[in-house]
Design a protein around this motif. Structure first.
Motif, PDB file in Angstrom:
ATOM      1  N   ARG A  34       0.635  -1.422  -0.185  1.00 28.28           N
ATOM      2  CA  ARG A  34       0.237  -0.250   0.375  1.00 28.28           C
ATOM      3  C   ARG A  34       1.032   1.326  -0.020  1.00 28.28           C
ATOM      4  O   ARG A  34       0.342   1.575  -0.848  1.00 28.28           O
ATOM      5  CB  ARG A  34      -1.251   0.057   1.370  1.00 28.28           C
ATOM      6  CG  ARG A  34      -1.878  -1.089   1.283  1.00 28.28           C
ATOM      7  CD  ARG A  34      -3.216  -0.151   2.177  1.00 28.28           C
ATOM      8  NE  ARG A  34      -2.385  -0.946   3.386  1.00 28.28           N
ATOM      9  CZ  ARG A  34      -2.457  -1.683   3.992  1.00 28.28           C
ATOM     10  NH1 ARG A  34      -3.197  -3.211   3.510  1.00 28.28           N
ATOM     11  NH2 ARG A  34      -2.189  -2.434   5.699  1.00 28.28           N
ATOM     12  N   GLU A  35       1.856   1.348   0.702  1.00 24.96           N
ATOM     13  CA  GLU A  35       2.747   2.597   0.481  1.00 24.96           C
ATOM     14  C   GLU A  35       3.289   2.317  -0.716  1.00 24.96           C
ATOM     15  O   GLU A  35       3.737   4.246  -1.163  1.00 24.96           O
ATOM     16  CB  GLU A  35       3.988   2.508   1.744  1.00 24.96           C
ATOM     17  CG  GLU A  35       3.311   2.133   3.692  1.00 24.96           C
ATOM     18  CD  GLU A  35       4.528   1.203   3.724  1.00 24.96           C
ATOM     19  OE1 GLU A  35       6.441   1.925   3.603  1.00 24.96           O
ATOM     20  OE2 GLU A  35       4.366   1.990   4.952  1.00 24.96           O
ATOM     21  N   ARG A  36       3.402   1.594  -1.193  1.00 25.44           N
ATOM     22  CA  ARG A  36       4.098   1.948  -3.026  1.00 25.44           C
ATOM     23  C   ARG A  36       3.144   2.378  -3.933  1.00 25.44           C
ATOM     24  O   ARG A  36       3.657   2.958  -4.173  1.00 25.44           O
ATOM     25  CB  ARG A  36       4.957   0.576  -3.130  1.00 25.44           C
ATOM     26  CG  ARG A  36       5.973  -0.059  -2.897  1.00 25.44           C
ATOM     27  CD  ARG A  36       6.833  -1.116  -3.152  1.00 25.44           C
ATOM     28  NE  ARG A  36       6.379  -1.715  -3.634  1.00 25.44           N
ATOM     29  CZ  ARG A  36       6.103  -3.399  -2.674  1.00 25.44           C
ATOM     30  NH1 ARG A  36       7.356  -3.543  -1.942  1.00 25.44           N
ATOM     31  NH2 ARG A  36       5.448  -4.417  -2.853  1.00 25.44           N
ATOM     32  N   ARG A  37       1.430   2.209  -3.352  1.00 27.94           N
ATOM     33  CA  ARG A  37       0.552   2.263  -4.525  1.00 27.94           C
ATOM     34  C   ARG A  37      -0.160   3.501  -4.237  1.00 27.94           C
ATOM     35  O   ARG A  37      -1.004   3.399  -3.883  1.00 27.94           O
ATOM     36  CB  ARG A  37       0.270   1.040  -4.593  1.00 27.94           C
ATOM     37  CG  ARG A  37       0.922   0.321  -5.233  1.00 27.94           C
ATOM     38  CD  ARG A  37      -0.393  -0.982  -5.690  1.00 27.94           C
ATOM     39  NE  ARG A  37      -1.083  -0.593  -6.969  1.00 27.94           N
ATOM     40  CZ  ARG A  37      -1.824  -1.328  -7.012  1.00 27.94           C
ATOM     41  NH1 ARG A  37      -2.328  -2.730  -6.729  1.00 27.94           N
ATOM     42  NH2 ARG A  37      -3.206  -1.305  -8.072  1.00 27.94           N
ATOM     43  N   ALA A  38       0.652   4.514  -3.126  1.00 30.53           N
ATOM     44  CA  ALA A  38       0.001   5.771  -2.267  1.00 30.53           C
ATOM     45  C   ALA A  38      -0.859   6.083  -3.591  1.00 30.53           C
ATOM     46  O   ALA A  38      -0.525   6.602  -4.740  1.00 30.53           O
ATOM     47  CB  ALA A  38       0.728   7.002  -1.597  1.00 30.53           C
ATOM     48  N   PRO A  39      -1.966   6.609  -2.893  1.00 29.15           N
ATOM     49  CA  PRO A  39      -2.389   7.350  -4.056  1.00 29.15           C
ATOM     50  C   PRO A  39      -1.984   9.420  -4.818  1.00 29.15           C
ATOM     51  O   PRO A  39      -1.517   9.656  -3.625  1.00 29.15           O
ATOM     52  CB  PRO A  39      -4.399   8.207  -3.940  1.00 29.15           C
ATOM     53  CG  PRO A  39      -3.889   7.548  -2.281  1.00 29.15           C
ATOM     54  CD  PRO A  39      -2.718   6.756  -2.352  1.00 29.15           C
ATOM     55  N   THR A  40      -2.554   9.684  -5.653  1.00 27.18           N
ATOM     56  CA  THR A  40      -1.616  10.473  -6.027  1.00 27.18           C
ATOM     57  C   THR A  40      -3.326  11.485  -6.744  1.00 27.18           C
ATOM     58  O   THR A  40      -4.387  11.021  -6.723  1.00 27.18           O
ATOM     59  CB  THR A  40      -0.671  10.268  -7.716  1.00 27.18           C
ATOM     60  OG1 THR A  40      -1.961   9.347  -8.486  1.00 27.18           O
ATOM     61  CG2 THR A  40       0.255   9.737  -7.057  1.00 27.18           C
ATOM     62  N   ALA A  41      -2.461  12.927  -6.351  1.00 26.51           N
ATOM     63  CA  ALA A  41      -3.578  13.501  -6.875  1.00 26.51           C
ATOM     64  C   ALA A  41      -4.282  13.887  -8.408  1.00 26.51           C
ATOM     65  O   ALA A  41      -3.785  13.608  -9.340  1.00 26.51           O
ATOM     66  CB  ALA A  41      -3.443  14.995  -6.621  1.00 26.51           C
ATOM     67  N   GLY A  42      -5.767  13.634  -8.654  1.00 22.81           N
ATOM     68  CA  GLY A  42      -5.905  13.755  -9.391  1.00 22.81           C
ATOM     69  C   GLY A  42      -6.597  15.149 -10.412  1.00 22.81           C
ATOM     70  O   GLY A  42      -6.636  16.536  -9.360  1.00 22.81           O
ATOM     71  N   PRO A  43      -7.055  15.294 -11.388  1.00 26.02           N
ATOM     72  CA  PRO A  43      -7.421  16.472 -11.976  1.00 26.02           C
ATOM     73  C   PRO A  43      -9.567  17.219 -11.393  1.00 26.02           C
ATOM     74  O   PRO A  43      -9.555  16.020 -10.467  1.00 26.02           O
ATOM     75  CB  PRO A  43      -7.924  16.192 -13.231  1.00 26.02           C
ATOM     76  CG  PRO A  43      -8.122  14.457 -13.142  1.00 26.02           C
ATOM     77  CD  PRO A  43      -7.693  14.251 -12.459  1.00 26.02           C
TER      78      PRO A  43
END
Length: 755
Positions: free
Chosen positions: A680-689
């Motif tokens: 889960r740490e490696r696939r942390a969410p990123t901000a979207g549009p």
């Protein structure tokens, strides 16, 4: 430009990597090459399609492999040699009366000549095609913008969920026609609004950039307002509860479609009165639109409000009046909410709200008629990522599992499990504050990190269903007596070789010492559940970061335990014949009886390896050791699994090697939890549009309705006119965004609207 874009649709995703909601649902994203989608999404998509096809094959096989008298039982009862659709008597007399409308009987009558083996095959695959069409329509009606990965997976995910749902499984088993009205309504509602109603306002809708969120250019060319209304009218003639969609058409500005639908419904019904006057009188008057057909109305399978009131003990005129008032209130409130979300560009959610209200307000709503509730899974609720999962998980569980799987086996919760579908329908139609597309967190919910407290309702749902699945799997694990006893002799031989066979001595000690026997029996039946639940509750309230990892470790250990039960069925010492072990809780077992007494009838008694009693107690010890520095508490924590190991052997429920297996399962569980945390740490969410289209605005639906395109319009700035805050037109124009009085207190401008 507007007309050109409506005809052709957008040719590429927007710069944010998402497909816009104006005329291109998730199905558009599915046409992109897998190579451009990336390897992982391609593998996920392939896996979903394999799952979908596997479920379809399994469903068809489960129906067709049954003897003819046991499959499609309702269909063959109506179409067989003595079926009511073949004979010339009334459709609603006899041992197997028809349960549909007279119009449905008129449509099915031509099939009586084909009521042979081939009809079962054709009906099964025809129903499968109808279900597939519903899934495709629903997937393409998701409000945009939709991420590319979601667009790729939407159709197979929708089809898989439909195949697993109880309404679809029940429809296949009975041979009912309940999927057809759902498909007709969805087609008429989602596709028939392409040209907008009334025509005078259509140009304004196009000029403002308003486009339906669920339509392709092909759909807009094929189906217009009249065709959509006619489809809904036919659906109403087949399933009268869907008549609630006719006022929805009217209140959303599609008045020509509403008139056409009403005329179609009346034409089909009146034509049937002319052809079949006696049957029409029996259905509409004597049985009150089918209320007395299909079984006792107070049966638990009837998930309408009428059925719930009957199960609660209400009967007679008082129950009828109360049901009529409550049904009218539910229908009125559902229409208000559905209009609001339809104008917000969420037509599928609007259809689910009205369909759920139809389930509640119907005199009878059998399992095969409850598909509308499943469509409510598309509604978005909650500001945080974890909160966003509660509603879809709840709906999916209600519509795929038996109600008893959702609540503990306690009398006070029995009514909730018995009326789970009705509860979900009431929540969807009247209560749940689904999010509007102009909400600040519509497309970018607030992330929940390791320090965030998980949603309590979601945790309780998952824990309950996980334990139900654990009990079901354990109960259905291989339970061959000879195999389990053979494994028991293997364990005893191994312990004898290692000089670890201490179980018999401990069991004899407990049998000779009454106080020790009573203490061990009480300990075995009480602490196994009480201590882990208490620790989980304490972690959730006081140590949130530790709670997530500890909960996951316990789940992984339990899963490994289930694997052990399946791969190595093992008879515990108390069920080994001729060895002198005594079941201290229930006395000596009668091993000549294949059932071994009442205990075996409750669960699989050959699930002994590994010992989850010891495993869960070790998990408790690890948690206590990590959570406190208090020497006495740590000592108690260390003592707990040792005492548990002693008790399970003294009561003849486990071998010492079972306890070792439980220890290994917990160690592996903590290792699995650590691996998942790193993943889960490696696939942390990123901000979207930003939410909305490329301009950040939500697009209203349908075009030509009384809603405005955006805040630049004067009426949008002024807010809704008086009397229109409920979403039902009252002569004025309704703004697309929520008004201040609709927004919850403390929410930012453009926040979630309260349904």
């Amino acid at each position: 430009m507007a007309a050109e874009s409506v005809a052709e649709g957008p040719k590429s995703p927007d710069r944010g990597g998402k497909w816009s909601g104006g005329g291109n649902g998730p199905g558009q994203g599915a046409t992109r090459p897998w190579s451009r989608a990336g390897f992982r999404p391609g593998v996920l998509l392939a896996g979903l399609w394999v799952l979908t096809l596997g479920l379809a094959v399994r469903q068809a096989t489960a129906v067709l492999r049954l003897p003819q008298e046991e499959r499609l039982v309702d269909l063959f009862a109506w179409l067989g040699d003595n079926g009511v659709l073949r004979l010339h008597d009334s459709l609603y007399d006899g041992d197997q009366p028809f349960t549909g409308t007279p119009f449905a009987g008129l449509v099915l009558k031509p099939l009586t000549r084909a009521a042979e083996q081939t009809l079962g095959v054709a009906w099964t695959f025809g129903t499968m095609l109808l279900v597939a069409a519903v899934g495709v329509l629903a997937a393409r009606a998701l409000p945009g913008p939709v991420p590319r990965r979601a667009a790729l997976c939407a159709v197979p995910a929708a089809l898989s969920l439909l195949a697993l749902s109880i309404p679809v499984r029940n429809t296949f088993h009975l041979g009912q026609t309940s999927v057809l009205p759902v498909l007709l309504v969805l087609a008429g509602w989602l596709l028939g609004g392409a040209r907008g109603e009334p025509e005078a306002s259509h140009g304004a809708g196009e000029a403002s950039g308003a486009r339906p969120a669920a339509l392709s250019g092909t759909g807009r060319a094929l189906l217009g307002a009249r065709t959509g209304g006619a489809l809904i009218g036919v659906a109403c003639a087949l399933q009268p509860a869907t008549v609630l969609f006719l006022p929805l058409l009217w209140f959303t500005g599609r008045r020509q479609a509403a008139v056409t639908g009403t005329g179609t419904f009346l034409l089909c019904t009146l034509a049937t009165w002319v052809v079949m006057p006696g049957d029409s009188m029996a259905y509409w008057i004597h049985h009150v639109a089918g209320a007395g057909l299909g079984g006792p109305a107070d049966a638990s399978a009837n998930q309408s409000l009428h059925g719930a009131l009957l199960r609660a003990g209400l009967h007679g005129p008082a129950e009828i009046v109360l049901f009529a008032l409550a049904a009218a209130a539910v229908g009125w409130l559902a229409l208000r909410r559905a209009v609001r979300y339809a104008r917000d560009g969420q037509p599928l959610l609007a259809a689910a709200i009205v369909g759920s209200a139809a389930v509640v307000a119907s005199p009878v709503a059998w399992q095969h008629q409850q598909l509308w509730v499943l469509l409510a899974v598309v509604g978005r609720v909650g500001r945080r990522t974890g909160d966003r999962l509660v509603w879809p998980v709840f709906v999916a569980m209600v519509m795929t599992l038996d109600g008893s799987a959702l609540v503990p086996k306690v009398a006070v919760f029995g009514a909730f499990g018995e009326n789970a579908v009705l509860l979900a329908a009431l929540l969807a139609s009247c209560v749940v504050p689904f999010m509007r597309r102009d909400a600040a967190v519509w497309d970018a919910p607030e992330p929940m990190g390791a320090l965030s407290r998980p949603n309590l309702m979601l945790e309780l749902l998952l824990i309950r269903v996980w334990y139900w699945a654990y009990s079901w799997v354990r109960g259905h694990a291989p339970d061959s007596r000879s195999l389990a006893e053979g494994h028991g002799h293997q364990i005893l031989d191994a312990e004898s070789f290692l000089h670890l066979d201490v179980e018999h001595g401990l069991n004899r000690l407990a049998v000779r010492t009454q106080w020790l026997r009573d203490a061990c029996d009480f300990y075995y039946s009480t602490f196994h559940f009480l201590v882990p639940i208490a620790l989980l509750a304490w972690l959730y309230a006081r140590r949130v970061p530790r709670y997530r990892g500890a909960r996951t470790a316990l789940g992984c250990a339990t899963l490994l335990g289930l694997v052990g039960f399946w791969l190595y069925p093992l008879a515990p010492p108390r069920l080994m014949p001729g060895l002198g072990y005594v079941d201290t809780a229930h006395g000596p077992q009668d091993l000549a009886d294949p059932d071994f007494g009442a205990l075996t009838s409750l669960s699989n008694q050959y699930a002994a390896m590994p010992s989850l009693h010891v495993g869960w107690s070790l998990w408790c010890a690890v948690v206590v050791f990590m959570m406190t520095r208090n020497v006495w508490l740590r000592a108690l924590g260390v003592l707990y699994p040792l005492m548990t190991a002693f008790v399970v052997m003294a009561t003849a429920n486990h071998y010492l090697l079972d306890a070792v297996g439980g220890v290994l399962a917990v160690v592996a569980g903590f290792a699995g939890a650590r691996w998942l945390a790193r993943l889960r740490e490696r696939r942390a969410p990123t901000a979207g549009p930003p939410p909305g289209g490329t301009d950040g605005r939500p697009r209203p639906w349908p075009p030509g309705s009384d809603s405005v395109a955006g805040p630049s319009n004067e009426s949008a700035a002024a807010g809704p006119s008086a009397g229109s805050d409920d979403g039902v037109p009252s002569g004025g124009r309704v703004a697309a965004g929520p008004s201040a009085e609709n927004a919850p207190s403390g929410s930012p401008p453009g926040g979630t609207a309260v349904g």
